[in-house]
Scaffold this motif. Structure first.
Motif, PDB file in Angstrom:
ATOM      1  N   SER A 615      45.641  15.532  79.744  1.00 37.49           N
ATOM      2  CA  SER A 615      46.658  17.432  79.915  1.00 37.49           C
ATOM      3  C   SER A 615      46.681  17.689  81.188  1.00 37.49           C
ATOM      4  CB  SER A 615      46.591  17.936  78.234  1.00 37.49           C
ATOM      5  OG  SER A 615      45.522  17.762  78.261  1.00 37.49           O
ATOM      6  N   GLU A 617      46.214  21.950  82.385  1.00 34.45           N
ATOM      7  CA  GLU A 617      46.575  22.752  81.623  1.00 34.45           C
ATOM      8  C   GLU A 617      45.918  23.866  82.521  1.00 34.45           C
ATOM      9  OE1 GLU A 617      44.626  26.135  78.701  1.00 34.45           O
ATOM     10  OE2 GLU A 617      45.128  24.265  77.913  1.00 34.45           O
ATOM     11  N   THR A 642      54.296  16.465  76.365  1.00 39.49           N
ATOM     12  CA  THR A 642      55.347  18.075  75.465  1.00 39.49           C
ATOM     13  C   THR A 642      54.674  18.859  76.675  1.00 39.49           C
ATOM     14  OG1 THR A 642      54.435  17.512  73.233  1.00 39.49           O
ATOM     15  CG2 THR A 642      55.342  19.507  73.467  1.00 39.49           C
ATOM     16  N   TYR A 643      55.750  19.859  76.350  1.00 43.89           N
ATOM     17  CA  TYR A 643      55.208  21.092  77.247  1.00 43.89           C
ATOM     18  C   TYR A 643      55.221  22.083  76.586  1.00 43.89           C
ATOM     19  CZ  TYR A 643      57.316  17.435  81.205  1.00 43.89           C
ATOM     20  OH  TYR A 643      57.511  16.624  81.408  1.00 43.89           O
ATOM     21  N   TYR A 644      54.441  23.290  76.962  1.00 47.91           N
ATOM     22  CA  TYR A 644      53.629  24.454  76.312  1.00 47.91           C
ATOM     23  C   TYR A 644      53.790  25.381  77.624  1.00 47.91           C
ATOM     24  CZ  TYR A 644      52.284  21.385  72.931  1.00 47.91           C
ATOM     25  OH  TYR A 644      51.584  20.622  71.840  1.00 47.91           O
ATOM     26  N   TYR A 663      56.743  25.477  73.086  1.00 46.37           N
ATOM     27  CA  TYR A 663      56.759  23.977  73.348  1.00 46.37           C
ATOM     28  C   TYR A 663      58.163  23.359  73.235  1.00 46.37           C
ATOM     29  CZ  TYR A 663      57.937  22.295  68.014  1.00 46.37           C
ATOM     30  OH  TYR A 663      58.592  22.053  67.270  1.00 46.37           O
ATOM     31  N   GLU A 665      59.505  19.254  72.981  1.00 43.36           N
ATOM     32  CA  GLU A 665      59.030  18.143  73.192  1.00 43.36           C
ATOM     33  C   GLU A 665      59.970  16.291  73.644  1.00 43.36           C
ATOM     34  OE1 GLU A 665      57.686  16.820  69.499  1.00 43.36           O
ATOM     35  OE2 GLU A 665      55.867  17.263  69.685  1.00 43.36           O
ATOM     36  N   PHE A 678      61.774  21.303  69.857  1.00 47.96           N
ATOM     37  CA  PHE A 678      61.315  22.380  70.538  1.00 47.96           C
ATOM     38  C   PHE A 678      61.545  23.299  69.218  1.00 47.96           C
ATOM     39  CE2 PHE A 678      65.746  22.800  70.325  1.00 47.96           C
ATOM     40  CZ  PHE A 678      66.391  23.529  70.245  1.00 47.96           C
ATOM     41  N   GLU A 681      54.387  27.602  67.862  1.00 45.84           N
ATOM     42  CA  GLU A 681      53.557  27.200  67.107  1.00 45.84           C
ATOM     43  C   GLU A 681      52.974  28.046  67.325  1.00 45.84           C
ATOM     44  OE1 GLU A 681      51.893  23.155  68.132  1.00 45.84           O
ATOM     45  OE2 GLU A 681      50.841  23.776  69.863  1.00 45.84           O
ATOM     46  N   ARG A 703      53.934  25.028  62.815  1.00 48.49           N
ATOM     47  CA  ARG A 703      54.720  24.928  64.026  1.00 48.49           C
ATOM     48  C   ARG A 703      56.204  24.665  63.507  1.00 48.49           C
ATOM     49  NH1 ARG A 703      55.135  19.853  67.789  1.00 48.49           N
ATOM     50  NH2 ARG A 703      53.904  20.909  69.077  1.00 48.49           N
TER      51      ARG A 703
END
Length: 717
Positions: A615, A617, A642-644, A663, A665, A678, A681, A703
């Motif tokens: 990942s 960040e 997966t994007y946060y 998020y 996915e 999506f 969470e 989530r």
């Protein structure tokens, strides 16, 4: 037979041959008096010494055969001459011989033989001469060359070799070649020969070896190197001349293998390439006397004896050319696999470690049916069948097609990462994948052949106006009830046997396939092995369902036009088609392993990696103890991300943080990126450490999946 000279401390062999000169021997024996210095080495255990003497009963020997008695000996630490006295008694006739071996000072270096890393371990080495294959490449090469070649004098062979090198030299590169540092250093030039041979440039190797002869005329290594290159250039006659010359020079230091054994083995190979099997065998046996545990020399002798052909004589040497483990190979014994699959560069304890095997639930349609029920489960027009067999067949075909597609994707993933592997690692993984895919099973094959005979008769009788006895031998027969029931009665028990053997095979196969898969530490290879196993199993199930569906439909389509004896009984089948892996093979990335990772703070972004994913960040402070962040997580398989985007709150150096984020996915399917989920969470994340970080407790997050909550609305869009 014995070597003429050995190094101090070297292990070598005395070998005595018992034969009748072509005639049969009814009784024979051998009396030996061992040297007074040094010591016996076992195995082999052909001779048991008592006070330095032994008598060996060698018994009868068939006409044209021979028996060898070997005494393995370790030379003493001092310089001396060892003497062995042997007296043979063959059908009452006695003859004696004396072998003397000079022990010379060890010139240094290191040797290895039975621990060669490149020698494969096998549990599939044949134990019978009948299992020895016929003539190999050496034999056919020798047959193609014939025996017309003559061995020149050494000076002539060297001159001819120099002419060949001059003819093949690219003039534009000649100065650069001559200016190489190794061309002026007798110690370095041996490495240049090796590099040229590895690069498959035998002419360059010959050129370097010839230069080595000029720099160090008394160094036998350069002559042996030249012989190896000459054989590859199809000039075995030069190789004989070079190795004969080397035999009169001092023993060189050993580097990796016994140099005298290597010289004699090279000479023997050259004689073999020229079709002179007698001289070839004598040379290679002398090589073994020098280096009795060298598996490569045993392989040479075994291949040579195959050419003669002497399978019984070749057998012990071919077995000694590999590390033999005669323990039961479960793949070979239970699934009757190819002996080649029993060989691997891995230690046998790893190759045959199936402790990681998992369970399998596999059910296929039962065949406890009458003819009426069988037709009722078909999709034949006019038979009023419910099409169960066709539906089952179509479902398995569709799943099999999907597995083959996934297998192709996983193979591409594996090929992408293996580019950075060492060749031995690639070979090791390929051995496991090959064993995983191999599906030969003699009982299942026998059942398939028996079923095919009935299947052919059934299809021939019902579909193509056949001429078999089941159809009465008519040119255009009416398929009567009697004939149809006769065909079905012949087909059904064979199909039932095939089904039972298929279920047995599925259980055995999965035990081996899942166990082998569990030994693969590379995630991409691990996943590929799983798809290979599913592909293999579904292929067998699909074949079985084709037999069943085609037979059911054929019988249902062709009934007596005036008196249908096929009912339309269509029972609701209790059986189902299912090949389900219970639990799956254990992943190399366990739950505990997922908790440990590496972390690098790059100031702008933080890079984190675990065995499962990596990942990136980026974070920006908003107020004290609160920061905004954006993160992307990507699996190592490369098929999901997966994007946060959110905020996190934590105290300085605290091992816990509150995170709240949106998020998204995604997955890659068939080359396109798809959104799989999506939502949002929120919760606590537990992680501690700098550089090496450990998740010391499960994240306590909730989530909310918007895709799941609004699935019906999304379908309507």
């Amino acid at each position: 037979m014995a070597p003429t000279r050995v190094r101090t401390g070297q292990v070598f062999e005395f070998a005595v041959r018992i034969d009748g000169g072509g005639a049969a021997v009814s009784t024979s024996s051998l009396e030996l008096t061992a040297p007074t210095e040094g010591e016996q080495v076992s195995p082999p255990s052909d001779v048991t010494l008592a006070d330095g003497r032994a008598t060996v009963a060698t018994g009868a020997v068939a006409a044209g055969d021979e028996t060898w008695v070997r005494l393995r000996w370790r030379a003493p630490a001092g310089i001396t001459v060892l003497r062995l006295d042997a007296t043979r008694t063959v059908d009452g006739r006695r003859d004696s011989a004396v072998a003397e071996v000079r022990v010379v000072a060890d010139p240094g270096g290191t040797t290895f033989a039975d621990n060669l890393a490149t020698v494969r371990t096998t549990r599939a080495a044949t134990t019978s001469p009948a299992g020895v294959a016929g003539r190999g490449l050496l034999c056919w090469t020798a047959i193609g060359h014939g025996t017309a070649r003559t061995v020149p004098e050494f000076a002539t062979a060297r001159a001819q070799a120099q002419d060949l090198v001059a003819a093949q030299m690219v003039e534009a590169h000649a100065d650069e070649w001559r200016s190489l540092p190794a061309m002026g250093d007798a110690d370095l030039i041996d490495d240049l020969v090796l590099m040229a041979l590895v690069d498959q440039r035998p002419a360059a190797a010959l050129a370097a070896a010839l230069r080595g002869m000029e720099l160090a005329p008394d160094d036998a290594v350069h002559l042996t190197n030249a012989a190896v290159a000459a054989i590859q250039l199809d000039h075995s006659e030069w190789a004989v001349a070079f190795t004969e010359r080397a035999g009169g020079l001092p023993l060189p230091p050993a580097v990796g293998a016994d140099p005298e054994g290597l010289r004699l083995a090279t000479m023997g190979h050259a004689w073999g390439m020229m079709g002179d099997y007698g001289r070839a065998e004598a040379s290679i046996r002398r090589a073994l006397a020098h280096d009795p545990t060298n598996p490569l020399i045993h392989q040479q002798l075994g291949e040579l004896l195959r050419c003669q052909p002497d399978k019984a004589g070749a057998l012990p040497h071919l077995r000694r050319s590999v590390r033999v483990d005669d323990g039961a190979d479960p793949v070979v014994s239970e699934i009757a696999g190819s002996p080649e699959l029993g060989r691997s560069y891995r230690p046998a304890t790893e190759v045959y470690d199936l402790s990681g095997a998992t369970d399998l639930t596999a059910t296929v349609p039962a065949l406890n049916v009458t003819l009426d029920q069988f037709v009722g489960l078909s999709d034949a027009t006019g038979a009023d069948g419910n099409g169960y067999y066709q539906a089952a067949y179509d479902a398995v075909r569709a799943e099999h097609s999907a597995v083959r597609s996934r297998r192709s994707e996983r193979q591409a993933d594996y090929f992408a990462v293996r580019a950075g592997f060492q060749p031995v690692q690639v070979q090791d993984i390929q051995n496991v994948l090959t064993r995983t895919e191999y599906q030969f099973d003699q009982p299942l094959l026998d059942a398939s052949e028996a079923l095919w005979q009935a299947q052919s008769a059934l299809l021939d009788c019902t579909a193509w106006a056949g001429r078999t006895y089941l159809c009465g031998g008519q040119e255009s027969p009416t398929v009567s009830c009697a004939n149809a029931r006769m065909v079905f009665a012949d087909w059904l028990p064979r199909a039932q046997v095939y089904r039972e053997r298929l279920l047995t095979w599925l259980d055995l196969y999965w035990k081996h396939a899942s166990g082998l898969r569990a030994t693969l530490a590379t995630p991409e290879a691990h996943e590929l092995a799983g798809e290979v196993a599913q592909d293999t199993m579904l292929g067998r199930v699909e074949t079985f369902l084709w037999y069943v569906e085609s037979a059911s439909s054929a019988l249902g389509r062709h009934r007596d036009e005036t008196d249908s004896c096929f009912g339309s009984e269509a029972p609701t089948p209790e059986q189902q088609v299912d090949v389900e892996v219970v639990g799956g093979a254990p992943s190399v990335c366990t739950d505990d392993a997922k908790r440990i990772g590496g972390q690098i703070d790059l100031k702008v972004v933080t890079f984190k990696v675990t065995c499962e994913k990596w990942s990136l960040e980026a974070a920006a402070p908003l107020v004290p103890a609160l920061a905004a962040f954006a993160k992307v997580e990507v699996t190592w398989a490369g098929n999901g991300a997966t994007y946060y985007v959110g905020v996190k709150s934590s105290l300085p150096d605290a091992p816990v943080a509150w995170e709240q984020a949106l998020y998204l996915e995604t997955k890659v399917r068939n080359g396109a990126v798809e959104v799989t989920d999506f939502g949002g969470e929120a919760g606590l994340a537990y992680e501690a450490g700098v550089g090496i970080v450990v998740q010391y407790a499960d994240d306590d997050k909730v989530r909310f999946s918007a895709m799941a909550a609004y699935a019906d609305e999304l379908k309507g869009q």
